[in-house]
Design a protein around this motif. Structure first.
Motif, short mmCIF file in Angstrom:
data_model
loop_
_atom_site.label_atom_id
_atom_site.label_comp_id
_atom_site.label_asym_id
_atom_site.label_seq_id
_atom_site.Cartn_x
_atom_site.Cartn_y
_atom_site.Cartn_z
N ASN A 152 0.83 -1.21 0.00
CA ASN A 152 0.00 0.00 0.00
C ASN A 152 0.86 1.26 0.00
OD1 ASN A 152 -3.14 -0.53 0.48
ND2 ASN A 152 -1.99 -2.14 1.52
N ASP A 153 1.96 1.22 0.74
CA ASP A 153 2.89 2.35 0.77
C ASP A 153 3.42 2.63 -0.64
OD1 ASP A 153 4.71 4.15 2.53
OD2 ASP A 153 6.12 3.08 1.27
N PHE A 154 3.81 1.58 -1.34
CA PHE A 154 4.35 1.74 -2.70
C PHE A 154 3.28 2.29 -3.65
CE2 PHE A 154 5.27 0.14 -6.97
CZ PHE A 154 6.58 0.57 -7.14
N MET A 155 2.06 1.78 -3.54
CA MET A 155 0.99 2.24 -4.43
C MET A 155 0.65 3.71 -4.19
SD MET A 155 -1.72 -0.90 -4.83
CE MET A 155 -2.02 -1.00 -3.07
N LEU A 156 0.56 4.10 -2.92
CA LEU A 156 0.23 5.49 -2.61
C LEU A 156 1.32 6.44 -3.07
CD1 LEU A 156 -1.28 5.00 0.96
CD2 LEU A 156 -2.53 5.63 -1.12
N LYS A 157 2.58 6.05 -2.87
CA LYS A 157 3.69 6.88 -3.34
C LYS A 157 3.68 6.98 -4.86
CE LYS A 157 6.80 6.08 0.57
NZ LYS A 157 7.96 5.32 1.06
N THR A 158 3.34 5.87 -5.52
CA THR A 158 3.31 5.88 -6.98
C THR A 158 2.22 6.83 -7.49
OG1 THR A 158 4.11 3.60 -7.09
CG2 THR A 158 3.01 4.47 -9.05
N VAL A 159 1.03 6.75 -6.92
CA VAL A 159 -0.05 7.65 -7.32
C VAL A 159 0.32 9.10 -6.99
CG1 VAL A 159 -2.46 8.30 -6.93
CG2 VAL A 159 -1.84 5.89 -7.10
N GLY A 160 0.91 9.32 -5.81
CA GLY A 160 1.29 10.67 -5.41
C GLY A 160 2.33 11.28 -6.33
N LEU A 161 3.39 10.54 -6.62
CA LEU A 161 4.43 11.06 -7.50
C LEU A 161 3.92 11.26 -8.92
CD1 LEU A 161 7.67 9.13 -6.43
CD2 LEU A 161 7.32 11.60 -6.42
N THR A 162 3.09 10.33 -9.40
CA THR A 162 2.53 10.47 -10.74
C THR A 162 1.65 11.71 -10.82
OG1 THR A 162 2.51 8.07 -11.03
CG2 THR A 162 1.15 9.35 -12.53
N SER A 163 0.87 11.97 -9.77
CA SER A 163 0.01 13.15 -9.76
C SER A 163 0.84 14.43 -9.79
CB SER A 163 -0.89 13.13 -8.52
OG SER A 163 -1.94 14.06 -8.63
N CYS A 164 1.93 14.45 -9.05
CA CYS A 164 2.83 15.62 -9.06
C CYS A 164 3.45 15.81 -10.45
CB CYS A 164 3.93 15.45 -8.02
SG CYS A 164 3.38 15.58 -6.31
N LEU A 165 3.96 14.72 -11.02
CA LEU A 165 4.58 14.80 -12.34
C LEU A 165 3.57 15.22 -13.40
CD1 LEU A 165 6.87 11.63 -12.60
CD2 LEU A 165 7.60 14.00 -12.87
N TYR A 166 2.40 14.61 -13.37
CA TYR A 166 1.39 14.86 -14.39
C TYR A 166 0.90 16.30 -14.35
CZ TYR A 166 -2.27 13.51 -17.69
OH TYR A 166 -3.05 13.38 -18.80
N ALA A 167 0.76 16.83 -13.13
CA ALA A 167 0.31 18.22 -13.02
C ALA A 167 1.27 19.16 -13.73
CB ALA A 167 0.18 18.61 -11.55
N VAL A 168 2.57 18.97 -13.49
CA VAL A 168 3.58 19.84 -14.12
C VAL A 168 3.61 19.65 -15.63
CG1 VAL A 168 6.04 20.34 -14.27
CG2 VAL A 168 5.00 19.92 -12.04
N LEU A 169 3.66 18.39 -16.07
CA LEU A 169 3.78 18.11 -17.51
C LEU A 169 2.51 18.50 -18.26
CD1 LEU A 169 5.62 14.67 -17.40
CD2 LEU A 169 6.59 16.92 -17.86
N ASP A 170 1.36 18.33 -17.64
CA ASP A 170 0.10 18.67 -18.28
C ASP A 170 -0.03 20.18 -18.47
OD1 ASP A 170 -2.01 17.39 -19.49
OD2 ASP A 170 -3.38 17.77 -17.84
N ILE A 171 0.41 20.93 -17.46
CA ILE A 171 0.38 22.39 -17.59
C ILE A 171 1.31 22.82 -18.72
CG2 ILE A 171 0.93 24.58 -16.46
CD1 ILE A 171 0.19 23.22 -13.79
N LEU A 172 2.49 22.24 -18.77
CA LEU A 172 3.44 22.58 -19.85
C LEU A 172 2.84 22.29 -21.21
CD1 LEU A 172 6.86 21.24 -18.47
CD2 LEU A 172 6.34 23.61 -19.12
#
Length: 234
Positions: A152-172
């Motif tokens: 669960n720790d790995f999954m939550l970190k994966t979703v969290g990091l992906t959300s951070c990355l996607y927000a930046v890349l999507d805005i760009l």
């Protein structure tokens, strides 16, 4: 090595592994489900902003092309339009910090899954979006109930990091590289008469700062629920 140093090392190592995996597979179909999750959280953020400012959610959609829409009524249009990209970042930061700094991973997975299921049943109205969101919510509940804390720790970190990355890349991509395509920034420009690229620049600065802050605090200090030592050390 102290227990705190060991905790720091494990946390940093897990974040690096997740980041490298997501970044390396970003343009492959492997990461597509994660991107769809972030799109769902993006649209939910619009809806939550509407409700918190006195409006309501009419319906939401998420499609297979990694697009989505949230129809709302009332509320602060400025905050509703701003909440999509910034909401994605907020979700990412929150999940990342909770996973890294607490030992509540299983409960967080169940809570997130139940929230997604409720939002899906109430508001998601296209077939693909309903099916995908229902599957994701159920998977998170099942993970929290039956999988070990480390998973669960790995999954939550994966979703969290992906959300951070996607927000930046999507805005760009949607705001700065392709202005005028009808993004949140374009609609906010019509509402405020301030160009969309300006809003995009502001959002991406906030997103980068928030992501950096979250990563720093994810590996700083002991976990939030770590027991405190009593008395002095001799």
């Amino acid at each position: 090595m102290s227990s705190t140093q060991s905790f720091h090392g494990r946390t940093l190592a897990s974040l690096v592994v997740v980041f490298v995996l997501v970044a390396a597979l970003w343009d492959t179909g492997v990461v597509t489900p994660l991107k769809l999750v972030v799109v769902l959280l993006h649209e939910i953020s619009h809806g939550v902003a509407a409700v918190l400012t006195g409006g309501s959610i009419d319906r939401m959609e998420v499609n297979a092309a990694q697009g989505g829409v949230c129809y709302t009524s009332g509320g602060s249009r400025f905050l509703v339009l701003s909440a999509g990209y910034l909401g994605s970042m907020a979700w990412g930061v929150t999940l990342l910090l909770l996973a890294a700094r607490t030992r509540w991973d299983r409960a967080i997975s169940v809570g997130l899954g139940v929230f997604i299921l409720v939002m899906t049943v109430l508001y998601v109205r296209n077939l693909f979006g309903f099916g995908f969101s229902l599957l994701f919510g159920a998977a998170m509940v099942a993970a929290g109930r039956f999988l070990p804390e480390a998973a669960n720790d790995f999954m939550l970190k994966t979703v969290g990091l992906t959300s951070c990355l996607y927000a930046v890349l999507d805005i760009l991509d949607d705001v700065l590289k392709r202005p005028g395509i009808g993004s949140d920034a374009d609609m906010l420009a019509q509402h405020t008469l301030i160009p969309g690229v300006v809003w995009g620049a502001i959002w991406i600065i906030l997103a980068v700062v928030a992501a950096a802050w979250a990563l720093l605090h994810s590996v700083k200090g002991p976990p939030a629920d770590a027991p405190r030592r009593q008395g002095s050390q001799r």
